[in-house]
Design an enzyme around this catalytic site. Structure first.
Site, short mmCIF file in Angstrom:
data_model
loop_
_atom_site.label_atom_id
_atom_site.label_comp_id
_atom_site.label_asym_id
_atom_site.label_seq_id
_atom_site.Cartn_x
_atom_site.Cartn_y
_atom_site.Cartn_z
N ASP A 100 0.85 -1.19 0.00
CA ASP A 100 0.00 0.00 0.00
C ASP A 100 0.89 1.25 0.00
O ASP A 100 2.11 1.16 0.10
CB ASP A 100 -0.97 -0.01 1.20
CG ASP A 100 -0.25 0.07 2.54
OD1 ASP A 100 0.87 -0.46 2.65
OD2 ASP A 100 -0.79 0.68 3.48
N HIS B 130 1.42 -8.92 -3.49
CA HIS B 130 0.43 -7.87 -3.22
C HIS B 130 1.20 -6.57 -3.05
O HIS B 130 1.52 -6.13 -1.94
CB HIS B 130 -0.39 -8.21 -1.97
CG HIS B 130 -1.54 -7.28 -1.77
ND1 HIS B 130 -2.76 -7.46 -2.38
CD2 HIS B 130 -1.66 -6.14 -1.05
CE1 HIS B 130 -3.58 -6.48 -2.04
NE2 HIS B 130 -2.94 -5.66 -1.23
N ASP C 256 1.00 -17.46 -4.17
CA ASP C 256 1.59 -16.39 -4.98
C ASP C 256 0.50 -15.77 -5.85
O ASP C 256 0.40 -16.05 -7.04
CB ASP C 256 2.73 -16.95 -5.85
CG ASP C 256 3.33 -15.88 -6.74
OD1 ASP C 256 3.17 -14.67 -6.43
OD2 ASP C 256 3.95 -16.23 -7.77
N GLU D 177 2.01 -10.15 0.51
CA GLU D 177 2.35 -8.72 0.42
C GLU D 177 3.86 -8.60 0.66
O GLU D 177 4.54 -9.58 1.00
CB GLU D 177 1.56 -7.90 1.46
CG GLU D 177 1.66 -6.40 1.19
CD GLU D 177 0.56 -5.56 1.89
OE1 GLU D 177 -0.36 -6.13 2.49
OE2 GLU D 177 0.65 -4.32 1.82
O1 G3I Z 1 -1.63 -9.51 19.01
C1 G3I Z 1 -2.42 -10.65 18.69
C2 G3I Z 1 -2.10 -11.77 19.62
O2 G3I Z 1 -2.45 -11.41 20.90
C3 G3I Z 1 -2.83 -13.01 19.15
O3 G3I Z 1 -2.46 -14.11 19.92
C4 G3I Z 1 -2.49 -13.31 17.70
C5 G3I Z 1 -3.27 -14.50 17.16
O4 G3I Z 1 -3.53 -14.39 15.78
O5 G3I Z 1 -2.81 -12.20 16.90
C6 G3I Z 1 -2.10 -11.05 17.26
O6 G3I Z 1 -2.48 -10.02 16.42
C7 G3I Z 1 -1.97 -10.04 15.12
C8 G3I Z 1 -1.21 -8.76 14.89
O7 G3I Z 1 -0.79 -8.67 13.57
C9 G3I Z 1 0.00 -8.69 15.78
O8 G3I Z 1 0.84 -9.77 15.53
C10 G3I Z 1 -3.11 -10.15 14.13
O9 G3I Z 1 -3.71 -11.43 14.25
C11 G3I Z 1 -2.62 -9.96 12.73
O10 G3I Z 1 -3.72 -9.89 11.85
C12 G3I Z 1 -1.83 -8.68 12.62
O11 G3I Z 1 -1.27 -8.62 11.35
C13 G3I Z 1 -0.77 -7.37 10.93
C14 G3I Z 1 -1.57 -6.87 9.72
O12 G3I Z 1 -1.00 -5.68 9.24
C15 G3I Z 1 -3.02 -6.60 10.04
O13 G3I Z 1 -3.14 -5.63 10.98
C16 G3I Z 1 0.68 -7.56 10.54
O14 G3I Z 1 1.45 -7.85 11.70
C17 G3I Z 1 1.22 -6.32 9.87
O15 G3I Z 1 2.50 -6.62 9.36
C18 G3I Z 1 0.30 -5.88 8.75
O16 G3I Z 1 0.79 -4.68 8.26
C19 G3I Z 1 0.20 -4.17 7.09
C20 G3I Z 1 -0.30 -2.79 7.43
O17 G3I Z 1 -1.35 -2.91 8.34
C21 G3I Z 1 -0.72 -2.03 6.18
N1 G3I Z 1 0.33 -2.05 5.19
C22 G3I Z 1 0.71 -3.38 4.80
C23 G3I Z 1 1.24 -4.14 5.98
C24 G3I Z 1 1.71 -5.52 5.59
O18 G3I Z 1 0.70 -6.41 5.28
O1 9MR Z 2 -4.04 -3.70 0.09
C1 9MR Z 2 -4.19 -3.68 1.50
C2 9MR Z 2 -2.92 -4.19 2.14
O2 9MR Z 2 -1.85 -3.33 1.84
C3 9MR Z 2 -3.13 -4.35 3.63
O3 9MR Z 2 -2.03 -5.00 4.21
C4 9MR Z 2 -4.36 -5.17 3.90
C5 9MR Z 2 -4.67 -5.35 5.37
O4 9MR Z 2 -4.81 -4.17 6.01
O5 9MR Z 2 -5.48 -4.62 3.28
C6 9MR Z 2 -5.35 -4.52 1.88
O6 9MR Z 2 -6.48 -3.92 1.35
C7 9MR Z 2 -7.59 -4.78 1.23
C8 9MR Z 2 -8.66 -4.34 2.20
O7 9MR Z 2 -8.22 -4.50 3.53
C9 9MR Z 2 -9.91 -5.13 1.96
N1 9MR Z 2 -10.33 -5.02 0.56
C10 9MR Z 2 -9.33 -5.49 -0.37
C11 9MR Z 2 -8.04 -4.72 -0.22
C12 9MR Z 2 -6.95 -5.32 -1.13
O8 9MR Z 2 -7.16 -5.05 -2.44
#
Ligand code: G3I
Ligand code: 9MR
Length: 678
Positions: free
Chosen positions: A182, A502, A544, A553
């Protein structure tokens, strides 16, 4: 002895051993191995016999025969497998591993400096993530693109309003790296990413300086890694409110943009609420950066001072607001517009405190920070964006001599080594540290592997005990192919690499090959994206596909520990001499040409053989049958950068499998094509 250029070895890739398409049943580091380090492959599926062979690709001669290890089952991948250890093969060369009854592996190299191109490419990945600038062809090859996100007119979101900057105030916060696939810029995630690149320079200055990425700043007297990090640091500085020292959590659009190029992604951009996590991560990075950019006063006059001042102002803001979390849902209840991009929310800030205290204590040579937040107060974990205590430990351990009075560094060291020892003591049936607990397979699991590797390298630096080094190397092998998916997870590096990450630019640019040097997130049984995965088993839950933002991603906090791990291992095992395999500034070395899958496949009458070139290059295309006989050839020709193809008429050829090979300089790429009878 001078190392033999890898390019020369690859140039020797001739017919006999290569004429057979690689089997997916043999998993190994698809890049290669050091002469004096462990070398292992994993064989899944039932072999015909207990032996395996290593063949020299140039001649087809068997140079090594070994016995497969006992069969082991791994519940996290659902596979039974046997290990093939060929560590005692030390002669540089290009090889394949052959398992009778199963087939042959991807070709690999044994040589010095074998991971240098991966380290350089992964660092170059940050250039491709730059916001607010055009990427020109001289630096980006075919991935050149117009500037996106000037970020010179960013709005203060109502959640971030203050007397000096009411809602709607326009400010400028250009530069920085896009977080991931993103286009938003998040301070928390920038913190660990920037730290990790700077730590590479701090811990391995000579090797870090030798990584040449061909970026616009390459001509100055500063190592490219520091020039690259500064692109992001300058943005971070603009995320601090100069009136009070607090730091905005992120710079973001309200929702995620579609799959468009940066210059087409034009939603309004906001800075949102200040928070303690962002402010402390900022303080830590600025303190760390201050002591490193101090080495370059004439190129960056005043910079180190500004960084120190910014770090202290942030620390002071946090002291009076020690626990302001960023909770997006609550913020959206109170303010408009709603924000739906990445949260990077964290409810436990004791580790952010400990990390900032450690960096400030070291840079300002003042113990008092460590009394405010003692780094030893709690147990650390392998670093990730929400758990950064260990980053502070790395810094304290690196500077332990200077700290002896302020801190019980012996106890710190002992606790660290206890942690690292436990981590290194268990391996999966793949022989990797990564994956020995199911909990390693989270969103961005490949960064778990890389961060474990970085941690193990700290233990090696402290003890010179090779157990740690080999444990770290096992995780680099994991990332580059010795894993249950069979992928080398770095775009463009390896035989089987992600083609559909992604990543908005890779998806939108019309170029088949994704932007190179980017680490995919990796197996994640959470599968929060709802896409179709080939397996739901933890170690294989990877697909993939552009759809899969939860496994495919890319992200700045995942690439950084890959840069660190690959470079630290290079520094340790390959020395720091400039690689002889390619000129460090050779764009082609950073952006490999790619042979794309032929189509249609299977084909009946004719097939197109597409390929993509980052720079003008002479390439030669050939096709071979399974006996290694050349059945078609297109004369060597220099093509301009871009996507090309030749059309191959299959008339008169018997049905069966053919191998297409593209040779470009010293590199060779292959693909299989199945011809079926019309
Ligand atoms: O903290 C809880 C923990 O208590 C629990 O036991 C565990 C079980 O699943 O989950 C933990 O939370 C997780 C959290 O990361 C911390 O590790 C969530 O499930 C998991 O969904 C979350 O994932 C993050 C994701 O964003 C969604 O928020 C990733 O670490 C993080 O790298 C990712 O980052 C995204 C940005 O939001 C947007 N840009 C892209 C980037 C990469 O995908
Ligand atoms: O593209 C977004 C990605 O960079 C983020 O890691 C992810 C989780 O926050 O969300 C993706 O966006 C999706 C959105 O959350 C739900 N609709 C589809 C989007 C991807 O095309």
């Amino acid at each position: 002895m001078r190392p033999i250029p890898t390019a020369l070895l690859l140039g020797l890739i001739l017919l006999p051993a290569r004429a057979q398409a690689p089997t997916d049943a043999i998993r190994l580091n698809q890049i290669g191995f050091y002469p004096n380090a462990p070398k292992e492959a994993v064989v899944t599926g039932p072999p015909a016999e207990d032996t395996f062979h290593v063949l020299r690709v140039a001649t087809g001669d068997t140079v090594y025969t070994g016995t497969l290890g006992p069969s082991r089952h791994w519940t996290l991948s659902g596979e039974s497998m046997r290990r093939a250890d060929f560590s005692s093969l030390r002669t540089p060369g290009a090889y394949v591993l052959d398992v009778p009854g199963l087939g042959r592996s991807h070709a690999f190299v044994i040589n010095e400096a074998v991971h240098r191109p991966v380290a350089v490419a992964a660092l170059k990945g940050y250039y491709f993530q730059r916001a607010s600038t055009a990427l020109d062809a001289a630096h980006a090859g075919i991935w050149a693109r117009p500037a996106g996100h000037p970020d010179d007119r960013v709005m203060v979101h109502p959640s971030a309003a203050s007397p000096a900057r009411p809602a709607g105030t326009i400010l400028a916060a250009p530069r920085g790296w896009y977080d991931a696939g993103d286009y938003n810029k998040y301070v928390v995630n920038s913190g660990i990413s920037t730290y990790t690149l700077l730590a590479l320079y701090e811990h391995y200055p000579a090797l870090a300086t030798a990584l040449k990425t061909n970026i616009p700043e390459s001509g100055n007297d500063v190592p490219d890694v520091l020039d690259e990090a500064l692109w992001n640091i300058r943005w971070m500085l603009a995320m601090q409110d100069p009136h009070d020292g607090g730091v905005y959590h992120k710079l973001t659009t309200p929702g995620f943009e579609g799959a468009v190029m940066p210059h087409q992604a034009t939603q309004p951009r906001y800075v949102v609420q200040k928070g303690t996590a962002a402010t402390l991560d900022f303080a830590a990075v600025m303190a760390q950066a201050a002591r490193l950019y101090d080495d370059f006063p004439s190129t960056f006059p005043g910079l180190a001072d500004s960084l120190r001042t910014a770090a202290l102002a942030a620390w002071h803001w946090a002291r009076t607001r020690p626990d302001i979390p960023y909770v997006q849902g609550a913020m959206n209840q109170a303010f408009d517009p709603d924000i739906h991009t990445g949260e990077y929310g964290d409810s436990n800030l004791s580790d952010e405190w400990a990390w900032a205290a450690a960096e400030l204590a070291v840079t300002l040579e003042a113990d008092s920070f460590l009394t405010v937040a003692s780094p030893l107060d709690a147990a650390p974990d392998v670093p990730w964006w929400g758990g950064v205590r260990m980053l502070g430990w790395y810094t304290l351990l690196h500077h332990r001599q200077a700290l002896a009075a302020a801190l019980d560094t012996n106890s710190l060291k002992q606790r660290f080594l206890d942690f690292a020892g436990t981590l290194a003591s268990a391996r999966t049936p793949y022989g990797t540290v990564m994956g020995h607990e199911a909990g390693h397979f989270v969103w961005g699991s490949n960064s778990v592997a890389a961060n474990q590797g970085m941690l193990l390298m700290q233990a090696f630096r402290l003890t010179a005990d090779s157990t740690y080094l080999w444990a770290a190397l096992s995780n680099l092998d994991y990332l580059l192919g010795r894993n249950a998916t069979g992928y080398s997870f770095v775009t463009g590096y390896g035989d089987r690499t992600p083609m559909h990450p992604h990543h908005r630019p890779s998806q939108a640019d019309g170029i088949a090959a994704p932007v190179p040097g980017l680490l995919a997130g990796g197996p994640n049984p959470g599968r929060q994206d709802g896409c179709t995965y080939p397996s739901t088993l933890a170690a294989r839950a990877y697909v993939d596909d552009w759809c899969s933002y939860a496994s495919n991603e890319i992200a700045i906090n995942w690439n950084a520990p890959l840069v660190y791990l690959a470079a630290a291992i290079e520094a340790t095992l390959a020395g720091i001499a400039a690689p002889t395999s390619h000129e460090p500034d050779d764009l082609g070395a950073v952006l490999p040409p790619r042979l794309l899958p032929p189509y249609p496949n299977p084909a009946r009458e004719e097939a197109r053989l597409p390929f993509v070139l980052p720079v003008p290059e002479e390439v030669r295309l050939e096709a071979f049958d399974l006996l290694g006989r050349r059945v078609a050839a297109w004369p060597a020709r220099t093509y301009p950068p871009g996507r090309h193809h030749v059309t191959w008429s299959l008339a008169g050829l018997p049905g069966g499998l053919y191998l297409i090979r593209l040779t470009s300089g010293a590199r060779a790429y292959t693909h299989r094509l199945l011809k079926v009878q019309p």
